[in-house]
Design a protein around this motif. Structure first.
Motif, PDB file in Angstrom:
ATOM      1  N   ARG A 144       0.835  -1.198   0.000  1.00  0.00           N
ATOM      2  CA  ARG A 144       0.000   0.000   0.000  1.00  0.00           C
ATOM      3  C   ARG A 144       0.868   1.245   0.000  1.00  0.00           C
ATOM      4  N   ARG A 145       0.441   2.202  -0.791  1.00  0.00           N
ATOM      5  CA  ARG A 145       1.162   3.471  -0.848  1.00  0.00           C
ATOM      6  C   ARG A 145       0.928   4.224   0.445  1.00  0.00           C
ATOM      7  N   ARG A 146       2.039   4.639   1.088  1.00  0.00           N
ATOM      8  CA  ARG A 146       1.936   5.302   2.385  1.00  0.00           C
ATOM      9  C   ARG A 146       2.451   6.726   2.389  1.00  0.00           C
ATOM     10  N   SER A 147       3.421   7.031   1.542  1.00  0.00           N
ATOM     11  CA  SER A 147       3.982   8.374   1.550  1.00  0.00           C
ATOM     12  C   SER A 147       4.712   8.599   0.240  1.00  0.00           C
ATOM     13  N   GLY A 148       5.260   9.773   0.110  1.00  0.00           N
ATOM     14  CA  GLY A 148       6.012  10.104  -1.086  1.00  0.00           C
ATOM     15  C   GLY A 148       6.198  11.599  -1.206  1.00  0.00           C
ATOM     16  N   ASP A 149       6.790  11.970  -2.317  1.00  0.00           N
ATOM     17  CA  ASP A 149       6.980  13.382  -2.611  1.00  0.00           C
ATOM     18  C   ASP A 149       6.716  13.578  -4.102  1.00  0.00           C
ATOM     19  N   ALA A 150       7.229  14.636  -4.686  1.00  0.00           N
ATOM     20  CA  ALA A 150       6.954  14.937  -6.085  1.00  0.00           C
ATOM     21  C   ALA A 150       7.578  13.926  -7.042  1.00  0.00           C
ATOM     22  N   THR A 151       8.594  13.190  -6.598  1.00  0.00           N
ATOM     23  CA  THR A 151       9.294  12.275  -7.510  1.00  0.00           C
ATOM     24  C   THR A 151       9.260  10.809  -7.097  1.00  0.00           C
ATOM     25  N   THR A 152       8.939  10.523  -5.835  1.00  0.00           N
ATOM     26  CA  THR A 152       8.958   9.139  -5.363  1.00  0.00           C
ATOM     27  C   THR A 152       7.693   8.799  -4.577  1.00  0.00           C
ATOM     28  N   ALA A 153       7.442   7.511  -4.482  1.00  0.00           N
ATOM     29  CA  ALA A 153       6.357   6.999  -3.633  1.00  0.00           C
ATOM     30  C   ALA A 153       6.932   5.883  -2.787  1.00  0.00           C
ATOM     31  N   ARG A 154       6.445   5.787  -1.569  1.00  0.00           N
ATOM     32  CA  ARG A 154       6.883   4.723  -0.676  1.00  0.00           C
ATOM     33  C   ARG A 154       5.686   3.825  -0.390  1.00  0.00           C
ATOM     34  N   PHE A 155       5.906   2.535  -0.634  1.00  0.00           N
ATOM     35  CA  PHE A 155       4.889   1.518  -0.428  1.00  0.00           C
ATOM     36  C   PHE A 155       5.314   0.628   0.726  1.00  0.00           C
ATOM     37  N   ARG A 156       4.318  -0.008   1.376  1.00  0.00           N
ATOM     38  CA  ARG A 156       4.687  -0.930   2.451  1.00  0.00           C
ATOM     39  C   ARG A 156       3.616  -1.994   2.643  1.00  0.00           C
ATOM     40  N   ALA A 157       4.071  -3.091   3.225  1.00  0.00           N
ATOM     41  CA  ALA A 157       3.208  -4.166   3.694  1.00  0.00           C
ATOM     42  C   ALA A 157       3.524  -4.348   5.165  1.00  0.00           C
ATOM     43  N   VAL A 158       2.496  -4.513   5.965  1.00  0.00           N
ATOM     44  CA  VAL A 158       2.659  -4.653   7.413  1.00  0.00           C
ATOM     45  C   VAL A 158       2.030  -5.968   7.843  1.00  0.00           C
ATOM     46  N   ALA A 159       2.727  -6.681   8.705  1.00  0.00           N
ATOM     47  CA  ALA A 159       2.201  -7.940   9.222  1.00  0.00           C
ATOM     48  C   ALA A 159       0.815  -7.711   9.807  1.00  0.00           C
ATOM     49  N   GLY A 160      -0.102  -8.595   9.483  1.00  0.00           N
ATOM     50  CA  GLY A 160      -1.453  -8.488  10.008  1.00  0.00           C
ATOM     51  C   GLY A 160      -2.387  -7.648   9.183  1.00  0.00           C
ATOM     52  N   ASP A 161      -1.875  -6.975   8.161  1.00  0.00           N
ATOM     53  CA  ASP A 161      -2.764  -6.174   7.284  1.00  0.00           C
ATOM     54  C   ASP A 161      -3.560  -7.052   6.363  1.00  0.00           C
TER      55      ASP A 161
END
Length: 161
Positions: free
Chosen positions: A144-161
């Motif tokens: 899931r996309r969680r954060s980012g800026d004008a040039t990048t995006a940060r995705f993550r998976a979390v245990a239990g999601d």
């Protein structure tokens, strides 16, 4: 790394061998590589692993192998050790095998494996927005996309999601 590989319906994710690392470093080609393997990123990873063999462990770097052909078509890895319970995942599939769903399949398998690791609760990836195919890989893999800026995006998976 132990000899155990991860498997999916279409892929085997197996450890790099010392012979494969050496071949990439020496610019040699092995018979069980796709015609365009290694890509640039694979060369970077092989160089890193040659200098830092501690990256070859059950939660480290792996080759992506097509089960049907037996050809190496990319690489994927987790950057161990976890920091505050989080691991970064990186991946690449050679151009001749893109568009077949291999990258999301491999990412999904490695993320599931990573979340079984000691003291790991999150797996993340940072992607350039100028690479929409990689953004789509992470979305298809269930991150899931969680954060980012004008040039990048940060995705993550979390245990239990």
């Amino acid at each position: 790394m132990t000899g155990a590989g991860l498997t999916t319906d279409r892929l085997l994710l197996r450890p790099w061998s010392s012979a494969e690392l050496a071949a990439v470093g020496d610019g040699e080609r092995l018979a069980d590589w796709a015609e365009d393997f290694p890509a640039e990123g694979d060369g970077v990873i092989a160089g890193f692993l040659s200098a830092h063999p501690e990256g070859l462990h059950p939660y480290g770097h792996r080759l992506i192998v097509e089960r049907d052909s037996g050809l190496v078509v990319g690489s994927i890895g987790l950057f161990w050790p976890p920091r505050d319970g989080a691991l970064e995942v990186g991946y690449g599939v050679v151009p001749s095998r893109r568009g077949r769903g291999y990258a999301p399949e491999a990412v999904r398998a490695v993320v599931e494996h990573a979340l079984t690791g000691p003291d790991v609760h999150t797996v993340y990836a940072t992607v350039e927005l100028s690479n929409p195919a990689s953004v789509r890989v992470l979305e298809k893999a269930g991150l899931r996309r969680r954060s980012g800026d004008a040039t990048t995006a940060r995705f993550r998976a979390v245990a239990g999601d």
